[in-house]
Write a protein that holds these residues in place. Structure first.
Motif, mmCIF file in Angstrom:
data_model
loop_
_atom_site.group_PDB
_atom_site.id
_atom_site.type_symbol
_atom_site.label_atom_id
_atom_site.label_comp_id
_atom_site.label_asym_id
_atom_site.label_seq_id
_atom_site.Cartn_x
_atom_site.Cartn_y
_atom_site.Cartn_z
ATOM 1 N N ALA A 15 2.037 4.270 -2.231
ATOM 2 C CA ALA A 15 1.118 5.015 -3.096
ATOM 3 C C ALA A 15 1.728 5.427 -4.622
ATOM 4 O O ALA A 15 1.142 5.516 -5.562
ATOM 5 C CB ALA A 15 1.046 6.482 -2.340
ATOM 6 N N ASP A 28 -8.717 8.059 -9.242
ATOM 7 C CA ASP A 28 -8.653 9.352 -8.582
ATOM 8 C C ASP A 28 -7.395 10.131 -9.088
ATOM 9 O O ASP A 28 -6.060 9.660 -8.844
ATOM 10 C CB ASP A 28 -8.487 9.005 -7.186
ATOM 11 C CG ASP A 28 -8.437 10.499 -6.299
ATOM 12 O OD1 ASP A 28 -8.222 11.647 -6.977
ATOM 13 O OD2 ASP A 28 -8.365 10.420 -5.153
ATOM 14 N N LYS A 31 -4.530 11.011 -6.697
ATOM 15 C CA LYS A 31 -3.847 9.867 -6.119
ATOM 16 C C LYS A 31 -2.816 9.442 -7.425
ATOM 17 O O LYS A 31 -1.692 9.029 -7.137
ATOM 18 C CB LYS A 31 -4.930 8.726 -5.841
ATOM 19 C CG LYS A 31 -4.083 7.390 -5.418
ATOM 20 C CD LYS A 31 -5.015 6.473 -4.780
ATOM 21 C CE LYS A 31 -4.418 5.146 -4.165
ATOM 22 N NZ LYS A 31 -5.400 4.229 -3.753
ATOM 23 N N GLN A 34 0.509 11.123 -8.152
ATOM 24 C CA GLN A 34 1.712 10.908 -7.198
ATOM 25 C C GLN A 34 2.687 10.140 -7.724
ATOM 26 O O GLN A 34 3.791 10.298 -7.593
ATOM 27 C CB GLN A 34 1.100 9.921 -5.918
ATOM 28 C CG GLN A 34 0.353 10.859 -4.965
ATOM 29 C CD GLN A 34 -0.270 10.094 -3.921
ATOM 30 O OE1 GLN A 34 0.036 8.802 -3.767
ATOM 31 N NE2 GLN A 34 -1.108 10.632 -2.827
#
Length: 156
Positions: A15, A28, A31, A34
Motif C-alpha cells: 500500500a 484515490d 489510498k 498512505q
C-alpha cells in the motif's frame, strides 16, 4: 511470526509503494495518503520537531491560488527546510513524490485539505490541470527553492 501477520505485512508494504505513474482512474486520495502517513501520521498531526502537521496551515494555504500552487509544488518537487508550520520551524526534507501523476497528486491534496486538514466542502478540490500547471512552472525548482516559496500566513 503468525500466519495472519505474515499475510498483513506484505499488504501494508504494498500500500505504501504505489506504482510509479499511478493510473489516473485509480487515484484515490486516501489510498495515496498512505505514503504521506509514514511521516505525517494517519491523523496528519505530524511528529513534533521532525515532520510538520498537515492541518491548519495546509487548510489556509488551500484557500489561495499562491498557496495551492505551493502545495502542488511541495508534493511534486519536494521540500527542504527551513519551513514554519503552525508557528514552529522544521528543518527536515520531504522528497518529491515523482512517481505520482497529476491526477494522483490532485487526489491526495484534495484528501489532505478536505479530510486531514478539516477543510471539508469549504476547500475547493484540486484538479489534475492545476497540478500540471504547478508542475510545469516549477520544473527548474529543487526542494529548497520550493520551501522558499512558502506563502506567509497572517497570524503565524
Amino acid at each position: 511470526m503468525s500466519m495472519r501477520r505474515a499475510m498483513i505485512l506484505p499488504v501494508a508494504l504494498a500500500a505504501l509503494a504505489l506504482p510509479a505513474g499511478m493510473a489516473s482512474a485509480a487515484a484515490d486520495g486516501a489510498k495515496v495518503y498512505q505514503r504521506c502517513a509514514a511521516c505525517h501520521l494517519p491523523t496528519g498531526k505530524g511528529v513534533p520537531g521532525a515532520f510538520p502537521p498537515l492541518q491548519s496551515d495546509v487548510r489556509a494555504l488551500a484557500g489561495s491560488p499562491a498557496g495551492r500552487h505551493y502545495l502542488a509544488l511541495a508534493v511534486t518537487r519536494g521540500l527542504s527546510g527551513p519551513l514554519t508550520v503552525e508557528g514552529k520551524t522544521y528543518r527536515g526534507m520531504m522528497p518529491a513524490q515523482s512517481g505520482l501523476d497529476d491526477e494522483a497528486v490532485a487526489a491526495v491534496l484534495s484528501h489532505v485539505t478536505a479530510t486531514i486538514a478539516g477543510g471539508g466542502d469549504a476547500v475547493k478540490p484540486f484538479t489534475a490541470a492545476e497540478v500540471k500547471a504547478a508542475r510545469d512552472s516549477g520544473a527548474g525548482l529543487d526542494a529548497a527553492a520550493v520551501a522558499r516559496l512558502q506563502p506567509k500566513l497572517t497570524g503565524k
